[in-house]
Design a protein around this motif. Structure first.
Motif, PDB file in Angstrom:
ATOM      1  N   ARG A   1      -9.835  35.163  14.977  1.00 24.10           N
ATOM      2  CA  ARG A   1     -10.790  34.710  15.984  1.00 24.10           C
ATOM      3  C   ARG A   1     -12.025  34.081  15.347  1.00 24.10           C
ATOM      4  O   ARG A   1     -12.785  33.361  16.012  1.00 24.10           O
ATOM      5  CB  ARG A   1     -11.185  35.889  16.869  1.00 24.10           C
ATOM      6  CG  ARG A   1     -11.888  35.488  18.167  1.00 24.10           C
ATOM      7  CD  ARG A   1     -12.281  36.709  19.000  1.00 24.10           C
ATOM      8  NE  ARG A   1     -12.951  36.286  20.222  1.00 24.10           N
ATOM      9  CZ  ARG A   1     -12.369  36.210  21.426  1.00 24.10           C
ATOM     10  NH1 ARG A   1     -11.093  36.537  21.557  1.00 24.10           N
ATOM     11  NH2 ARG A   1     -13.055  35.825  22.484  1.00 24.10           N
TER      12      ARG A   1
ATOM     13  N   HIS B   1      -3.725  31.521  21.351  1.00 19.00           N
ATOM     14  CA  HIS B   1      -4.794  32.065  22.203  1.00 19.00           C
ATOM     15  C   HIS B   1      -6.168  31.659  21.676  1.00 19.00           C
ATOM     16  O   HIS B   1      -7.047  31.233  22.443  1.00 19.00           O
ATOM     17  CB  HIS B   1      -4.690  33.587  22.282  1.00 19.00           C
ATOM     18  CG  HIS B   1      -5.770  34.215  23.113  1.00 19.00           C
ATOM     19  ND1 HIS B   1      -5.831  34.070  24.490  1.00 19.00           N
ATOM     20  CD2 HIS B   1      -6.851  34.971  22.767  1.00 19.00           C
ATOM     21  CE1 HIS B   1      -6.897  34.705  24.956  1.00 19.00           C
ATOM     22  NE2 HIS B   1      -7.533  35.264  23.932  1.00 19.00           N
ATOM     23  N   HIS B   2      -6.338  31.762  20.383  1.00 15.79           N
ATOM     24  CA  HIS B   2      -7.628  31.382  19.803  1.00 15.79           C
ATOM     25  C   HIS B   2      -7.878  29.878  19.939  1.00 15.79           C
ATOM     26  O   HIS B   2      -9.013  29.447  20.165  1.00 15.79           O
ATOM     27  CB  HIS B   2      -7.676  31.813  18.335  1.00 15.79           C
ATOM     28  CG  HIS B   2      -7.691  33.290  18.155  1.00 15.79           C
ATOM     29  ND1 HIS B   2      -7.132  33.928  17.064  1.00 15.79           N
ATOM     30  CD2 HIS B   2      -8.183  34.287  18.946  1.00 15.79           C
ATOM     31  CE1 HIS B   2      -7.292  35.237  17.190  1.00 15.79           C
ATOM     32  NE2 HIS B   2      -7.916  35.476  18.314  1.00 15.79           N
TER      33      HIS B   2
ATOM     34  N   LEU C   1      -9.065  29.177  23.467  1.00 14.96           N
ATOM     35  CA  LEU C   1     -10.486  29.476  23.604  1.00 14.96           C
ATOM     36  C   LEU C   1     -11.333  28.358  22.998  1.00 14.96           C
ATOM     37  O   LEU C   1     -12.320  27.910  23.596  1.00 14.96           O
ATOM     38  CB  LEU C   1     -10.813  30.807  22.938  1.00 14.96           C
ATOM     39  CG  LEU C   1     -10.153  32.062  23.526  1.00 14.96           C
ATOM     40  CD1 LEU C   1     -10.468  33.274  22.659  1.00 14.96           C
ATOM     41  CD2 LEU C   1     -10.594  32.303  24.967  1.00 14.96           C
TER      42      LEU C   1
ATOM     43  N   THR D   1      -7.446  40.282  22.756  1.00 15.51           N
ATOM     44  CA  THR D   1      -8.355  39.481  23.578  1.00 15.51           C
ATOM     45  C   THR D   1      -9.675  40.217  23.734  1.00 15.51           C
ATOM     46  O   THR D   1      -9.813  41.393  23.397  1.00 15.51           O
ATOM     47  CB  THR D   1      -7.749  39.212  24.965  1.00 15.51           C
ATOM     48  OG1 THR D   1      -7.600  40.463  25.663  1.00 15.51           O
ATOM     49  CG2 THR D   1      -6.394  38.540  24.847  1.00 15.51           C
ATOM     50  N   GLU D   2     -10.656  39.513  24.294  1.00 17.56           N
ATOM     51  CA  GLU D   2     -11.950  40.108  24.596  1.00 17.56           C
ATOM     52  C   GLU D   2     -12.277  39.849  26.059  1.00 17.56           C
ATOM     53  O   GLU D   2     -11.743  38.903  26.669  1.00 17.56           O
ATOM     54  CB  GLU D   2     -13.024  39.524  23.668  1.00 17.56           C
ATOM     55  CG  GLU D   2     -12.805  39.908  22.202  1.00 17.56           C
ATOM     56  CD  GLU D   2     -13.913  39.437  21.283  1.00 17.56           C
ATOM     57  OE1 GLU D   2     -14.918  38.878  21.782  1.00 17.56           O
ATOM     58  OE2 GLU D   2     -13.772  39.634  20.057  1.00 17.56           O
TER      59      GLU D   2
ATOM     60  N   ASP E   1     -12.823  36.315  27.613  1.00 12.20           N
ATOM     61  CA  ASP E   1     -11.823  35.259  27.428  1.00 12.20           C
ATOM     62  C   ASP E   1     -11.411  34.604  28.737  1.00 12.20           C
ATOM     63  O   ASP E   1     -11.235  33.375  28.805  1.00 12.20           O
ATOM     64  CB  ASP E   1     -10.588  35.804  26.707  1.00 12.20           C
ATOM     65  CG  ASP E   1     -10.867  36.144  25.253  1.00 12.20           C
ATOM     66  OD1 ASP E   1     -12.015  35.956  24.810  1.00 12.20           O
ATOM     67  OD2 ASP E   1      -9.935  36.587  24.552  1.00 12.20           O
ATOM     68  N   ASP E   2     -11.236  35.409  29.791  1.00  9.66           N
ATOM     69  CA  ASP E   2     -10.825  34.847  31.085  1.00  9.66           C
ATOM     70  C   ASP E   2     -11.852  33.837  31.590  1.00  9.66           C
ATOM     71  O   ASP E   2     -11.493  32.771  32.104  1.00  9.66           O
ATOM     72  CB  ASP E   2     -10.643  35.957  32.120  1.00  9.66           C
ATOM     73  CG  ASP E   2      -9.413  36.827  31.852  1.00  9.66           C
ATOM     74  OD1 ASP E   2      -8.563  36.398  31.051  1.00  9.66           O
ATOM     75  OD2 ASP E   2      -9.311  37.920  32.443  1.00  9.66           O
TER      76      ASP E   2
END
Length: 488
Positions: free
Chosen positions: A166, A226-227, A230, A306-307, A310-311
């Motif tokens: 990340r 995913h990263h 973001l 995830t954190e 993120d959403d």
């Protein structure tokens, strides 16, 4: 309500060609540029196994160590490219002669931040792209700029193992903000990441990940993705703040999967394969993960780190358009390894109804129309075909010219199908062929796999005069653009 059918390409259609920094620029060690992952893509004979290997651009931790220790024992073609860095004026003039409305190129992250870790950007790198964009503007040519096209600082691979960490998200956002601010008056069209779904094919290529250091390749691919989601969303948000009139899109390598038979099991597998391919724009257009991916993650033991924010990041960073590369379609069937093959670049199941290129890629122009129709039905936002072309062994004839009627035939058929898709109601922004000038092949690091309308006198070892020679397709494409796709 407008129920008028479209008849052809719109008047503002963006005709042009596409390239990538790591495949054309060269000049890998001047003006403060750092070393990228592409700079360590060593040439490997793609025919060594007896049949062509379309993807040799993979690097292990041991190979990287060896390449750094003994660089003179290997060829790294992406380090020399075709010397666009010094010949950009000549090349852009040739694109203008063809009538390009748009020129797709990428910015090399390591020209701006040599290791990715610097607090301040490299002014020499920024100045180079200023000159390139000014040259485009001289001819009324819009730049279409990819922020990350299969290259990133090798330092970030060595320190963090690439996008599985990340830590790269804020580093990319910093880079994106710098180039958006610098070029906000020169660039209108942006793409965040090139073909992000290719993480499923080569993690090193797409995400700078050394696969042998990852405990689980599939887990690493989706964590890296995913990263990147973001980072892309943060870049989109930055673009809307810094240059609100700009258009910023996502991009995938579109691989339309056909069911091998009418069996419901094969039809279901084709649906699932296409879902995995469109998972990437699903997230970037809708700003959330699609429900179907939950079962896939569960069945494959994928648990994303995830954190809580993120959403929100994904929701606030949705794209304006979807760009695609399109080279081929696939055939799929219900078999044990079907989901492992889904989304991969080259399917072992061949379509008996399609001819193949010299690299054994199925040639399927109608698949482009099908893809555009499905994507537009799914998202309802503009689309952009920003890569499509034919790699071939071009030769200079005795008359000193390159007669590439096979390339003309290939592109003609794809242009016809794009026009049909527009008649079907698809909102298509433009078309940039890959690559408009001969360049180093991404997958095989060859020069002899040529795509361009312009021949570059250079061989696989980098030898040659680098003279630019107009092919027959150069003059043909010029007429296509002049006639807005009517004279084919």
């Amino acid at each position: 309500m407008n129920l008028t059918a479209k008849k052809g390409f719109p008047a503002n259609f963006l005709w042009g060609g596409a390239t990538a920094a790591n495949q054309i620029e060269g000049a890998y060690d001047i003006d403060g540029k750092g070393m990228s992952t592409s700079d360590y893509a060593a040439y490997k004979d793609p025919y060594a196994s007896g049949k062509v290997n379309n993807f040799t651009f993979n690097v292990t931790s041991r190979e990287l160590e060896e390449y750094k220790a003994n660089p003179k024992q290997y060829l790294f073609p992406k380090r020399w490219g075709i010397d666009f860095y010094h010949r950009y004026k000549e090349d852009i003039a040739l694109f203008a002669e063809m009538g390009f409305k748009v020129f797709r190129l990428s910015i090399s992250w390591v020209r701006i931040f040599p290791t990715g870790l610097e607090e301040q950007p490299n002014e020499a790198g920024l100045a180079f792209y200023d000159k390139v964009f000014e040259e485009c503007a001289k001819y009324g040519m819009e730049p279409l700029v990819t922020m990350s096209h299969y290259e990133m600082p090798i330092t970030l691979t060595e320190k963090y193992n690439g996008w599985v960490s990340r830590e790269l998200v804020p580093l990319f956002e910093k880079y994106a903000r710098v180039i958006l601010e610098r070029y906000k008056d020169k660039v209108k069209y942006w793409i965040t990441f090139n073909e992000m779904n290719m993480n499923l094919n080569s993690l090193y290529t797409g995400a700078g990940v050394l696969e042998d250091l990852a405990d689980d390749k599939l887990q690493a691919a989706y964590q890296a993705s995913h990263h990147q989601f973001l980072a892309s969303a943060l870049a989109v948000k930055a673009a809307k703040e810094i240059c609100p009139d700009a258009k910023i899109g996502c991009m995938i390598n579109q691989i339309e999967s056909y069911a091998r038979t009418a069996k419901p099991e094969d039809q279901l597998q084709a649906l699932k394969s296409n879902q995995l391919n469109m998972f990437y724009p699903d997230v970037q257009v809708r700003g959330e993960y699609p429900s179907y991916i939950n079962r896939y993650f569960d069945e494959n033991g994928i648990v994303l780190k995830t954190e809580p924010q993120d959403d929100t990041i994904l929701k606030e960073g949705t794209v304006d358009y979807v760009a695609i590369s399109y080279y081929m379609s696939h055939v799929t069937e219900a078999r044990e390894d079907a989901m492992k093959l889904a989304g991969t670049f080259d399917s072992p199941i061949k379509n008996e109804y399609l001819p193949k290129s010299q690299w054994d890629w199925p040639i399927d122009p109608m698949g482009l129309r099908i893809s555009l129709m499905k994507l537009y039905d799914r998202y309802g936002i503009p689309l952009f075909v920003c890569e499509n072309g034919l790699g071939a062994h071009d030769v200079i004839s005795e008359d000193g010219f390159v007669h590439d009627e096979y390339r003309i035939d290939y592109i003609r058929e794809h242009v016809i199908q794009m026009k049909e898709a527009i008649k079907d109601g698809v909102d298509l922004m433009g078309y940039t062929t890959w690559g408009c000038i001969d360049l180093i092949s991404c997958g095989t690091s060859q020069m002899s796999k040529r795509y361009g309308f312009i021949y570059v006198d250079q061989d696989d070892e980098g030898k040659g005069s680098k003279e630019r020679i107009r092919k027959d397709s150069f003059y043909w494409y010029k007429k296509v653009i002049e006639s807005n796709g009517e004279k084919l």
